[in-house]
Write an enzyme that holds these catalytic residues in place. Sequence first.
Site, PDB file in Angstrom:
ATOM      1  N   ARG A 186       4.900  -8.310  -1.003  1.00 57.01           N
ATOM      2  CA  ARG A 186       4.686  -7.288  -2.040  1.00 57.01           C
ATOM      3  C   ARG A 186       5.568  -6.057  -1.761  1.00 57.01           C
ATOM      4  O   ARG A 186       5.551  -5.522  -0.672  1.00 57.01           O
ATOM      5  CB  ARG A 186       3.202  -6.898  -2.097  1.00 57.01           C
ATOM      6  CG  ARG A 186       2.339  -8.028  -2.672  1.00 57.01           C
ATOM      7  CD  ARG A 186       0.877  -7.685  -2.712  1.00 57.01           C
ATOM      8  NE  ARG A 186       0.215  -7.765  -1.415  1.00 57.01           N
ATOM      9  CZ  ARG A 186      -1.089  -7.571  -1.225  1.00 57.01           C
ATOM     10  NH1 ARG A 186      -1.868  -7.282  -2.238  1.00 57.01           N
ATOM     11  NH2 ARG A 186      -1.605  -7.667  -0.020  1.00 57.01           N
ATOM     12  N   CYS A 230       0.766  -1.249   0.000  1.00 52.52           N
ATOM     13  CA  CYS A 230       0.000   0.000   0.000  1.00 52.52           C
ATOM     14  C   CYS A 230       0.795   1.297   0.000  1.00 52.52           C
ATOM     15  O   CYS A 230       0.517   2.164  -0.810  1.00 52.52           O
ATOM     16  CB  CYS A 230      -1.009  -0.031   1.132  1.00 52.52           C
ATOM     17  SG  CYS A 230      -2.272  -1.271   0.776  1.00 52.52           S
TER      18      CYS A 230
END
Length: 458
Positions: free
Chosen positions: A353, A286
């Site tokens: 990620r 994010c």
Amino acid sequence: MISLTSISNLHSNELMKRGIAMNITIIGAGYVGLVTGACFAELGMNVLCMDVDKQKVKKLEKGIIPIYEPGLDELIQKNTPDRLIFTTNLNEAVQFSDVIFIAVNTPTLENNISDLSHVFKAAEEIALCMKGYKVIVNKSTVPVFTGQRVKAIIKGILQEQGKDIPFDVVSNPEFLQEGSAVNNFLQPDRIVIGFESIHALDVMRNIYSSQILRGVPLVATNIETSEMIKYASNAFLATKISFINEISNLCEGCGADVSVVAYAMGLDDRIGAKFLKSGPGYGGSCLPKDTKALLGIGKNIGYSPRLIKSVIEVNTAQKKLACKKIKNAVKRLKKRTITLLGLSFKPETDDIRESPAIDIIKYLVNSKAMVKVFDPKASENMKKLYSEFQIEYCSDPYSACDKSDCIVLVTEWKDFMELDFRRLKQIVRTPVFIDLRNVYEPDHIKKSGFQYEGIGRR
Ligand code: NAD
Ligand code: UGA
């Protein structure tokens, strides 16, 4: 037990008045969808989680949780199947409830534009299946105006089909952190609801009533403000990290210690102690994606957010700095054995990620170094998503450090907090320790006979 389908046609407010648990549908069973679904079930609601990924849903139906998130496994086991069920059937999901949360992925593309295809696809499919009133809640992180675009998509499809069905669109961004997601969801700092109709706001208040009653602040605002709150929050966190990383580079050049600088800064209430840890740059699904998306949002409205641009630049440079430190410490990388402790972007998650470990491994492999790694939870994801990496996965920190020329602590897992440096000294080839999270006291490690390199301190 109440039959889940028999009550699905009752209106949510009506259900609450009668003391019957509400039905909630979640589209997307990823990190956010699963945590949201499990926590709503824990709070007494009947939840159906729908995902297009058949393998994932099959696993969930068998009680296999596809991600590592502390406490989530227990919550899902406890609430399945009485209050929590899974499906791949969108029509079933839409009929199940009159409140539908969209929690699908919204990656940022190369040109800083958010890929909203999954959100729009979900909106289209919901509209095609709708038979009665729905509140459609955007929980995914989406750029300003997405709520309006979702509304237009649904309206368009209903009109095409000649259906006159009322609906509301709501923005309800999620602020959970991976690794502490369950606690964050059940005890959030705030609940943000962007709404247009008072009725939809009431429905959302009902859903979050237990948190609101416990005193969690509710920010009820328009949809655009709510969407911006999410990006502004993530961008501010990223700014704090890039700020301290910038200061840490200055500290390194002038003999100051960034850990002490950050500690002293954090004692000032106006600054706050959190998110002032220098390291190998922020990763995760994010902060990198949302800071880039803000540049895209700016471009769309003809404004270039200079500060955010610098935050991203500092972060990119910080990831490279970790590679430079390794190179400087071992001089020649070819055929040297480098150990990475930690692969996930932060501890207590298996999520890799945008993990700094990925950039470091790419650099080392390209430089023909031999790479040995250990992570308590994230190795399987690395093997699956980066099968091209020719690296050795080890089963514990010590086997990863065996015959190593340089140990690099990448992620501050608890497992790496109390390493036995006497034992390490006996098994490594060259005693070099690079502490990218400033976990250890430099003098302590140096006394064990290791060369020590931290971040922003000597
Ligand atoms: P994720 O990739 O883990 O999960 C997304 C899920 O949605 C996947 O399982 C995917 O198969 C499913 N999906 C995609 N399209 C679908 C469709 N049309 N119908 C049904 N399912 C579909 O993503 P995530 O990390 O859970 O993030 C979801 C959203 O929440 C993103 O917008 C993210 O920015 C935001 N967010 C994430 C976090 C976090 O910590 N991961 C925290 C706050 C907000
Ligand atoms: C972040 C936000 O903290 C959440 O509030 C938000 O909901 C979420 O993004 C989201 O929108 O997805 P998360 O990505 O789980 O949560 O992880 P963080 O704890 O924010 O850490 C992000 C990265 O910053 C990690 O790589 C971490 O190591 C790094 N970090 C964090 C630092 O380098 N220094 C710090 O002081 C804090």
